[in-house]
Design a protein around this motif. Sequence first.
Motif, PDB file in Angstrom:
ATOM      1  N   TYR A  51      34.180  40.145  33.253  1.00 44.32           N
ATOM      2  CA  TYR A  51      35.364  40.942  32.936  1.00 44.32           C
ATOM      3  C   TYR A  51      36.057  40.411  31.688  1.00 44.32           C
ATOM      4  CZ  TYR A  51      39.820  43.349  33.354  1.00 44.32           C
ATOM      5  OH  TYR A  51      40.923  44.125  33.084  1.00 44.32           O
ATOM      6  N   ASP A  71      37.399  48.540  33.353  1.00 40.20           N
ATOM      7  CA  ASP A  71      38.641  48.444  34.118  1.00 40.20           C
ATOM      8  C   ASP A  71      38.557  49.171  35.457  1.00 40.20           C
ATOM      9  OD1 ASP A  71      39.913  46.858  32.292  1.00 40.20           O
ATOM     10  OD2 ASP A  71      41.106  48.457  31.384  1.00 40.20           O
ATOM     11  N   SER A 125      39.544  47.421  38.840  1.00 42.42           N
ATOM     12  CA  SER A 125      40.617  48.046  39.623  1.00 42.42           C
ATOM     13  C   SER A 125      40.203  48.192  41.079  1.00 42.42           C
ATOM     14  CB  SER A 125      40.968  49.416  39.052  1.00 42.42           C
ATOM     15  OG  SER A 125      41.458  49.317  37.738  1.00 42.42           O
ATOM     16  N   LEU A 170      46.278  45.098  34.334  1.00 44.79           N
ATOM     17  CA  LEU A 170      45.575  46.054  35.186  1.00 44.79           C
ATOM     18  C   LEU A 170      46.274  46.191  36.539  1.00 44.79           C
ATOM     19  CD1 LEU A 170      43.086  47.862  34.978  1.00 44.79           C
ATOM     20  CD2 LEU A 170      41.738  46.018  36.008  1.00 44.79           C
TER      21      LEU A 170
END
Length: 437
Positions: free
Chosen positions: A28, A35, A39, A167
């Motif tokens: 990541y 994302d 998530s 995020l």
Amino acid sequence: MRIVDIIQNKRDGIKLSDTEIAYLLDEYLEGNVPDYQMSAFLMAVYFNGMEKHELKVFTEKMMNSGDLIDFKGINKILIDKHSTGGVGDKTTIALAPLFASFDIGTAKLSGRGLGHTGGTIDKFESIKGFTFPETKEELVELVNECGTGIMGYSDKIVPLDKKLYSLRDVTATVSSIPLIAASIMSKKLAVHADGIILDVKTGSGAFMKSLDDARKLAKTMREIGDSLDRKVVTCITDMDQPLGFAVGNSLEIIEAIETIKGRGPKEFSYLVKTLAAIGLQLKGDVKDLDKGRQMVEDMIQSGKPAKMLKAFIKSAGGDENIVDDYKLLPTAKNSVAVYAKDSGYVNTIEAETIGKAAMVLGAGRATKEDVIDHAVGLILNKKVGDKIETGELLATVYYNDDKNIESSKQMILDAYTISNTQTKERDIVIEIESVNV
């Protein structure tokens, strides 16, 4: 190894291996995990949590995602105090010179405020000429010279946390206790300290609204510290009303100085003395907190903490004379009184609403781009449990721009609940727990 399998394992409550956690976070950070997949992982953590070892590995990986700061050039014990934030929280301003008076160093990274009021950086920037060190070497020099060194966070420190937090903010996962704990502890552990004091706020003005959640967060952070062999003390403290009477940057500077001169608000003074006493425990000077508090009180009466604050401000390029002459701080052009509409006793004060009343004047930021007005804010005249009569002074608002003054006054009135029966104020220090101390 596939990212989707890691997500699925966490979704199904299967313990992740060290390799899976490392692979997910490495990929990541490198931009190889989109994302939308991260998530999904964060939401799985939100619902299923993390086991102790998972969280240790997760936090350690975050900690090591950027630069680690080790202050080998500092010749004293270092203690880092971190607060989870609240309204009127000016604790570091009072605590750092107290630590310095006992030859305890404060070398820490602090942030700017976003929301109700300014952060520690914003408050110190109320002082004319004050500048923060920009390098580790400057920070070390400052701590050795006057016992206190504070600088802003760098993008090179725990960059993974910054990416993950952005995020979490847009995926409704900010309130996950494992993710909060990992975020805080990764930053604390990336910067060397011989002891860490975590002030976990609970109440209407805190992120942790309930005492149960505050306890869970405190316990989780202690466990992370214990797993990585760090001395950690957690204090759960009250934020069901603003801390002290002053809310606003230069106003809070004044209240903090008054506190180390022995003239601060009762509950704020007790909190500062308690945290300083814990510092003395970590240093090994005392075992009993009551004895530690008495040592702190004696030090305040000696006048040394005010001198240490002067030395810090001068070393940072600021005008140290503000410690004795508050007129040298930014001062609002206007002030207006807010009077009580009812008689009775102050039952509650919604701290978050008070914070917003200061923010709309310019004391805090609604967005990162907002410019803070260091002069504005408010001084409360009544706290929980106080008796009040109709028409009696509730608070004084200090402002430069009258655009939002009526909104601010109404927020203050809305924040207060007046009842016919007297409410007992909660203790400012609710619980204290430690590991490896």
